[in-house]
Motif scaffolding. Structure first.
Motif, mmCIF file in Angstrom:
data_model
loop_
_atom_site.group_PDB
_atom_site.id
_atom_site.type_symbol
_atom_site.label_atom_id
_atom_site.label_comp_id
_atom_site.label_asym_id
_atom_site.label_seq_id
_atom_site.Cartn_x
_atom_site.Cartn_y
_atom_site.Cartn_z
ATOM 1 N N ASP A 438 0.851 -1.192 0.000
ATOM 2 C CA ASP A 438 0.000 0.000 0.000
ATOM 3 C C ASP A 438 0.884 1.238 0.000
ATOM 4 N N GLU A 439 0.766 2.035 -1.071
ATOM 5 C CA GLU A 439 1.623 3.213 -1.209
ATOM 6 C C GLU A 439 1.320 4.262 -0.147
ATOM 7 N N ASP A 440 0.053 4.404 0.223
ATOM 8 C CA ASP A 440 -0.321 5.450 1.183
ATOM 9 C C ASP A 440 0.282 5.197 2.562
ATOM 10 N N SER A 441 0.161 3.948 3.045
ATOM 11 C CA SER A 441 0.694 3.636 4.376
ATOM 12 C C SER A 441 2.149 3.171 4.321
ATOM 13 N N ASN A 442 2.661 2.957 3.093
ATOM 14 C CA ASN A 442 4.052 2.552 2.879
ATOM 15 C C ASN A 442 4.379 1.258 3.622
ATOM 16 N N ARG A 443 3.460 0.282 3.518
ATOM 17 C CA ARG A 443 3.699 -1.009 4.156
ATOM 18 C C ARG A 443 2.830 -2.066 3.485
ATOM 19 N N PHE A 444 3.124 -3.314 3.814
ATOM 20 C CA PHE A 444 2.333 -4.416 3.297
ATOM 21 C C PHE A 444 1.027 -4.559 4.080
ATOM 22 N N HIS A 445 0.001 -5.014 3.371
ATOM 23 C CA HIS A 445 -1.261 -5.408 3.994
ATOM 24 C C HIS A 445 -1.553 -6.848 3.587
ATOM 25 N N ALA A 446 -2.252 -7.569 4.451
ATOM 26 C CA ALA A 446 -2.649 -8.937 4.112
ATOM 27 C C ALA A 446 -3.735 -8.890 3.053
ATOM 28 N N MET A 447 -3.560 -9.661 1.980
ATOM 29 C CA MET A 447 -4.570 -9.646 0.922
ATOM 30 C C MET A 447 -5.868 -10.288 1.394
ATOM 31 N N HIS A 448 -5.765 -11.324 2.220
ATOM 32 C CA HIS A 448 -6.965 -11.914 2.811
ATOM 33 C C HIS A 448 -7.090 -11.452 4.267
ATOM 34 N N HIS A 449 -6.307 -12.016 5.147
ATOM 35 C CA HIS A 449 -6.242 -11.548 6.541
ATOM 36 C C HIS A 449 -4.928 -12.036 7.142
ATOM 37 N N PRO A 450 -4.557 -11.526 8.313
ATOM 38 C CA PRO A 450 -3.217 -11.807 8.858
ATOM 39 C C PRO A 450 -2.984 -13.253 9.262
ATOM 40 N N PHE A 451 -4.016 -14.075 9.255
ATOM 41 C CA PHE A 451 -3.890 -15.446 9.750
ATOM 42 C C PHE A 451 -3.731 -16.454 8.610
ATOM 43 N N THR A 452 -3.650 -15.948 7.371
ATOM 44 C CA THR A 452 -3.501 -16.813 6.196
ATOM 45 C C THR A 452 -2.078 -17.344 6.105
ATOM 46 N N SER A 453 -1.958 -18.621 5.884
ATOM 47 C CA SER A 453 -0.641 -19.237 5.788
ATOM 48 C C SER A 453 -0.049 -19.034 4.393
ATOM 49 N N PRO A 454 1.255 -18.781 4.319
ATOM 50 C CA PRO A 454 1.905 -18.782 2.998
ATOM 51 C C PRO A 454 2.030 -20.201 2.465
ATOM 52 N N LYS A 455 2.172 -20.317 1.155
ATOM 53 C CA LYS A 455 2.482 -21.624 0.579
ATOM 54 C C LYS A 455 3.773 -22.135 1.223
ATOM 55 N N PRO A 456 3.820 -23.386 1.636
ATOM 56 C CA PRO A 456 5.016 -23.896 2.330
ATOM 57 C C PRO A 456 6.303 -23.655 1.549
ATOM 58 N N GLU A 457 6.227 -23.810 0.225
ATOM 59 C CA GLU A 457 7.432 -23.646 -0.575
ATOM 60 C C GLU A 457 7.855 -22.182 -0.721
ATOM 61 N N ASP A 458 6.980 -21.234 -0.307
ATOM 62 C CA ASP A 458 7.309 -19.812 -0.427
ATOM 63 C C ASP A 458 7.726 -19.184 0.896
ATOM 64 N N ILE A 459 7.689 -19.943 1.974
ATOM 65 C CA ILE A 459 8.004 -19.369 3.297
ATOM 66 C C ILE A 459 9.403 -18.758 3.310
ATOM 67 N N LYS A 460 10.328 -19.380 2.584
ATOM 68 C CA LYS A 460 11.705 -18.862 2.564
ATOM 69 C C LYS A 460 11.788 -17.458 1.972
ATOM 70 N N LEU A 461 10.784 -17.049 1.178
ATOM 71 C CA LEU A 461 10.799 -15.724 0.549
ATOM 72 C C LEU A 461 10.333 -14.611 1.491
ATOM 73 N N LEU A 462 9.768 -14.999 2.639
ATOM 74 C CA LEU A 462 9.261 -13.978 3.568
ATOM 75 C C LEU A 462 10.354 -12.999 3.988
ATOM 76 N N GLU A 463 11.569 -13.489 4.130
ATOM 77 C CA GLU A 463 12.667 -12.638 4.590
ATOM 78 C C GLU A 463 13.227 -11.764 3.466
ATOM 79 N N THR A 464 13.203 -12.276 2.227
ATOM 80 C CA THR A 464 13.904 -11.597 1.130
ATOM 81 C C THR A 464 12.978 -10.914 0.133
#
Length: 587
Positions: A438-464
């Motif tokens: 979100d450009e206005d708040s200059n941060r990420f927002h959850a597309m669904h909600h904060p409790f949604t799990s990432p795809k297991p194979e994508d968890i490593k991308l959370l940091e980078t």
């Protein structure tokens, strides 16, 4: 008793029986020596006959004074009707009335209580209790009941347990605006009405309930439209020890069950489509696949437009076309009107390019002076157009152009009668982005909600590269409408803390808002996930309608007001004092 039968069940088998019925006077016809009255209740209409020769004089005179919507009880004998009405379930009989009791007189209604009424929407909303007497609204509410009962039956047969969750909960900063409720006993503190029972159903999984559902009222303080109300109803579900495939199978089964039991339709296909494919091919994440008109890119992704020379295309990130089959005969007036349509602020396009593929094989476009027929031919080939088809082309910034062309695609389908309400085309949209910037708040927002799990194979991308992480989330789409959505949830405290951090929560804020949930995860939270269907929208679509109001007993208007009871309203100053609220109306 007030009635031995209702107004919709009497037939020739009841002739010569004495019966008692009650209801509302639909209309009456006074022929001087004889009066006919149509008596209505929820179940139907029965014709009454008052005969000067056969009916008690006092009763006969009372019948002459009956007005529309008077509530009466009558006793009499079922007789064969001389002029039968094949269009009525009770059209073979009438009741020769011997006794009548006026239960309640009625004012003249502000609109006619008929299937085709003369009442506008505003007046019918104000007198909604009268509107419910009309068959279209009454039948919509009965239809909703039937759908809800089938949902309960299907889920209960699969061992789901219906559990009620609280309505007075804690306000959270994510998602839409909350409706807040001041606490009298806790000065300066507020409850919120739930936007969904999300955290409670997750806690039920921690509690070992395994399969939960609830047909539950939810609340969002947001702008309204045809398919949205400030209070709405969800079919809310959660399951433990499941993966995404388990949930898709269960609720694909529920949808098939509803279409079969409610509409008598067997769905042959239930396709799955990634979010990325949906956006590139249809311009939105809830595509209507009852018709084609897929996007055809005239610029290769990441490429430039060739041949150059038309500034509108040269300066665009993307040039997209749709092929509207059989519409090359559109007139210049029709095409100009379409151009004006896409230029409206609601769509926001700067213009529209068209190419007619004429029946004689020639091609004619609105940009002939920039492109020769050979170029137009390559466009037609890319879009698999044939003689008689029409290409409609938009260009510009990628996301805006996709959104604009999606709106045009739906508009063309509406004009051409392709959005047939009796046809049902469900699908799953999967692999949504986990986060959106979100450009206005200059941060990420959850597309669904904060409790949604990432795809297991994508968890490593959370940091980078958190923007590239896909969610273990899915939406159910039916006829171009999102009717449900859900996800596999995070059930690990450490991963949930990382998610809150990406969303801009400090550890202290995360603990204050959601500490109860993260603490629960420490006591053996199972893998779990779920889904919520929007019951109002689902029922409307199954009922062949675009709007949800007629499927809600007492809906709000476009301003979020209940004009029947005049709510929201000002409350007494003494109540505000009890709630420790001071309002300064001068500021």
């Amino acid at each position: 008793m007030y009635r031995s039968h209702n107004c919709g069940e009497l037939n020739a088998s009841h002739i010569n029986q004495e019966v008692t019925i009650a209801g509302w006077v639909q209309k009456s016809r006074d022929k001087g020596f004889m009066v006919w009255v149509d008596l209505r209740d929820r179940y139907g209409i029965t014709q009454l006959i008052f005969d000067e020769q056969r009916t008690d004089k006092t009763v006969f005179e009372k019948a002459k004074s009956l007005g529309r919507e008077f509530v009466i009880q009558v006793k009499g004998t079922v007789i064969e009707r001389e002029a039968k009405n094949k269009n009525m379930a009770t059209g073979d009989i009438e009741i020769l009335v011997t006794e009548m009791t006026l239960l309640n007189a009625a004012l003249t209604p502000p609109f006619t209580i008929e299937d085709e009424t003369d009442g506008g929407e505003d007046i019918r909303m104000k007198y909604r209790y009268l509107d419910i007497r009309r068959n279209p609204v009454k039948n919509s509410l009965l239809f909703r009941h039937k759908v809800a009962m089938e949902v309960r039956k299907y889920l209960s047969d699969l061992d789901f347990c219906e559990v009620e969750t609280p309505y007075l909960i804690k306000s959270t900063p994510e998602g839409a605006r909350d409706f807040v409720v001041p606490s009298r006993m806790n000065a300066g503190q507020f409850y919120a009405l739930p936007q969904s029972p999300q955290t409670f159903k997750q806690l039920l999984m921690v509690g070992g309930m395994d399969k939960y559902f609830q047909i539950v009222k939810c609340f969002r303080d947001e702008d309204l439209r045809a398919d949205r109300q400030p209070e709405f109803t969800q079919i809310d579900c959660e399951m433990a020890f499941v993966e995404q495939e388990d949930i898709l199978n269960v609720f694909e089964g529920l949808t098939r069950h509803l279409l079969k039991e409610i509409k008598g339709i067997d769905v042959a296909e239930f396709p799955r489509m990634t979010y990325d494919y949906a956006m590139k091919t249809y311009g939105n994440d809830k595509p209507d696949i009852r018709f084609d008109m897929r996007f055809c890119p005239l610029i290769p992704e990441g490429g430039t437009f060739e041949p150059k020379g038309f500034p509108v295309f040269d300066d665009s990130e993307i040039v997209l076309a749709i092929n509207v089959e059989g519409c090359a005969n559109f007139t210049r007036k029709q095409l100009d009107e379409l151009t004006d349509w896409v230029k409206r602020p609601q769509v926001g396009a700067k213009g529209l390019v068209y190419v007619r593929y004429n029946e004689d094989g020639t091609l004619k476009s609105s940009v002939d002076k920039f492109f020769n027929e050979a170029v137009l031919k390559t466009w037609a080939e890319k879009c698999k157009a044939k003689s008689g088809d029409l290409l409609l082309i938009l260009s510009g910034e990628t996301n805006k152009t996709r959104t604009q062309l999606s709106a045009l695609r739906m508009e063309m389908a509406t004009r051409l009668g392709l959005r047939k309400p009796e046809v049902f085309a469900p699908l799953w949209v999967v692999d949504f982005p986990l986060l959106e910037w979100d450009e206005d708040s200059n941060r990420f927002h959850a597309m669904h909600h904060p409790f949604t799990s990432p795809k297991p194979e994508d968890i490593k991308l959370l940091e980078t590269e958190p923007g590239k992480v896909r969610a273990n989330a899915y939406d159910m789409v039916l006829n171009g409408n999102e009717i449900g959505g859900g996800s596999i949830r995070i059930h690990d405290r450490e991963l949930q803390s990382k998610m809150f951090s990406l969303l801009g929560f400090t550890p202290e804020q995360a603990e204050e808002q959601f500490g109860f949930l993260m603490n629960a995860f420490q006591f053996g939270a199972p893998p779990h996930g779920g889904l919520a269907f929007g019951l109002d929208r689902l029922v409307a679509i199954l009922g062949g309608q675009e709007t949800i109001r007629d499927f809600i007993a007492f809906p709000k208007n476009n301003s979020g007001r209940d004009v029947m009871i005049d709510a929201p309203s000002v409350i007494d100053g003494s109540q505000l004092n009890e709630l420790h609220i001071k309002i300064d109306f001068t500021s």
